[in-house]
Design an enzyme around this catalytic site. Structure first.
Site, mmCIF file in Angstrom:
data_model
loop_
_atom_site.group_PDB
_atom_site.id
_atom_site.type_symbol
_atom_site.label_atom_id
_atom_site.label_comp_id
_atom_site.label_asym_id
_atom_site.label_seq_id
_atom_site.Cartn_x
_atom_site.Cartn_y
_atom_site.Cartn_z
ATOM 1 N N THR A 56 -4.178 3.895 1.102
ATOM 2 C CA THR A 56 -4.983 4.330 2.284
ATOM 3 C C THR A 56 -5.838 5.326 2.179
ATOM 4 O O THR A 56 -6.690 5.679 3.150
ATOM 5 C CB THR A 56 -3.701 4.643 3.429
ATOM 6 O OG1 THR A 56 -2.822 5.816 2.768
ATOM 7 C CG2 THR A 56 -2.737 3.568 3.562
ATOM 8 N N GLY A 73 -2.047 4.240 -4.168
ATOM 9 C CA GLY A 73 -1.960 2.944 -5.022
ATOM 10 C C GLY A 73 -0.942 3.137 -6.096
ATOM 11 O O GLY A 73 -0.673 2.107 -6.429
ATOM 12 N N TYR A 123 0.825 -1.288 0.078
ATOM 13 C CA TYR A 123 -0.128 -0.178 -0.041
ATOM 14 C C TYR A 123 0.936 1.132 0.084
ATOM 15 O O TYR A 123 1.982 1.204 0.438
ATOM 16 C CB TYR A 123 -0.851 0.030 1.239
ATOM 17 C CG TYR A 123 -0.038 0.211 2.540
ATOM 18 C CD1 TYR A 123 -0.048 1.724 2.969
ATOM 19 C CD2 TYR A 123 0.213 -0.759 3.300
ATOM 20 C CE1 TYR A 123 0.485 1.935 4.258
ATOM 21 C CE2 TYR A 123 0.778 -0.569 4.636
ATOM 22 C CZ TYR A 123 1.176 0.771 5.071
ATOM 23 O OH TYR A 123 1.521 1.041 6.112
ATOM 24 N N CYS A 124 0.260 2.281 -0.318
ATOM 25 C CA CYS A 124 0.836 3.709 -0.252
ATOM 26 C C CYS A 124 -0.506 4.683 -0.229
ATOM 27 O O CYS A 124 -1.372 4.255 0.409
ATOM 28 C CB CYS A 124 1.796 4.131 -1.456
ATOM 29 S SG CYS A 124 0.699 3.994 -2.922
ATOM 30 N N GLN A 125 -0.190 5.676 -0.486
ATOM 31 C CA GLN A 125 -1.301 6.647 -0.250
ATOM 32 C C GLN A 125 -2.455 6.428 -1.140
ATOM 33 O O GLN A 125 -3.493 6.512 -0.868
ATOM 34 C CB GLN A 125 -0.944 8.148 -0.032
ATOM 35 C CG GLN A 125 -2.009 9.277 0.316
ATOM 36 C CD GLN A 125 -1.435 10.472 0.669
ATOM 37 O OE1 GLN A 125 -0.214 10.812 0.336
ATOM 38 N NE2 GLN A 125 -2.485 11.347 0.980
#
Length: 336
Positions: free
Chosen positions: A330, A306, A302-304
């Site tokens: 997220t 995608g 995950y990151c902020q």
């Protein structure tokens, strides 16, 4: 030039009119700001401190704020920031070493382009270009692969690149120069000018996506250089999904069953806020750090948004690891 400083008077909440708060990152540049969190706790943020290097709010944890002094804040578009961080990491030395080393080799008889060449030279990688067009919709790693497979073509003023009614064979990107798009609507009348294209603009995708004939003619207005991608590669990279995306519920079920969270953001982002139990493998160091992963395990990245996790997941998948991506990142899970 894409950011601006906003002055806010004492006793005012700078978030009061921030309707689209999820789309912006707010940084405290000057003054003192009181924060009240949703759990009832309070804090004071002082400009110039380490905490002020991070956005004022994250994941909807802040209920409201109040300026204790006259303050200055800076608003940054979150999508733009994430796009620029993604490309900055993808262009980093650790990630491009392996691909640049292949630049002198061939792929099905074609020369593979050096990753560094196009990322540094083509006008498509301006901040404005990255916010629109095909590149904002594609997983970043697809764009990397696309440019590696492109070939360079030198063109001259007046040269017809694609002709109305012709077969769709290539997708083009203008690296330098400009071109004119025209269409014949009535054969008894001159062609109608539809648009003028300059550095960073692309054309030719409509016929490739739809398998129809070319619906317009593109003629070079000046001398220049084009990058072109053949139809087979265009369809494979621009239309085909590469990595499995899963919902938060699916991701948590996998983690419960033994999968491991991977945070693909920078260490400073990870330390400031991350999913409990996640390990940090920044995109720009993913190849080196992948050696520490267990091949029998499953991972959820995950990151902020995608973007970075998609690029990291593609690289890990190439290395033989079983990976998934948290759909939407997220930001889609924790609404501001």
């Amino acid at each position: 030039s894409l950011c601006f400083i906003e002055k806010v008077n004492k006793d005012i909440d700078p978030l009061r009119m921030n309707v689209h708060v999820a789309a912006q990152a707010l940084y405290l540049v000057q003054g003192d700001l009181a924060l009240r969190y949703e759990d009832g706790s309070n804090a004071v943020l002082h400009a110039g401190t380490d905490a002020a290097n991070h956005p004022i709010h994250t994941h909807g944890k802040i209920k409201d704020t109040i300026a204790l002094t006259n303050i200055e804040i800076m608003r940054i578009d979150m999508d733009l920031l994430d796009i620029m961080i993604t490309w900055d990491e993808l262009s980093g030395k650790n990630l491009t070493q392996a691909t640049d080393a292949k630049a002198s080799k061939t792929n099905n008889g074609k020369m593979i382009r050096s990753t560094g060449d196009w990322m540094n030279n083509t006008g498509v990688f301006s901040a404005f270009k990255l916010q629109s067009g095909v590149f904002c919709r594609l997983p970043a790693i697809n764009v990397v692969e696309m440019f590696k497979r492109m070939t360079s073509v030198t063109v001259t003023a007046g040269q017809v690149i694609i002709r109305q009614g012709g077969e769709g064979d290539y997708y083009y990107l203008i690296q330098s120069g400009s071109a004119t798009v025209t269409r014949i609507i009535d054969v008894s009348q001159p062609a109608v000018i539809l648009a003028e294209l300059d550095e960073g603009n692309a054309f030719g995708e409509e016929a490739l996506v739809s398998d129809n004939k070319r619906n317009a003619t593109v003629t070079m207005k000046t001398d220049g250089e084009l990058l072109r991608l053949n139809k087979q590669d265009f369809v494979a990279l621009l239309k085909a999904p590469l990595i499995t995306q899963i919902s938060r519920a699916e991701a948590e079920a996998k983690v419960t069953a033994g999968a491991i969270w991977i945070d693909a953001r920078l260490p400073s982002e990870y330390q400031y806020d991350h999913i409990e139990g996640a390990i940090n493998l920044p995109l720009n160091e993913i190849r080196r750090l992948a050696k520490s992963l267990i091949t029998s395990k499953e991972y959820v990245l995950y990151c902020q948004t995608g973007r970075r996790s998609s690029a990291a997941a593609f690289i890990l998948a190439e290395l033989g690891l079983k990976v998934n991506i948290l759909e939407g990142g997220t930001r889609s899970v924790f609404k501001c």
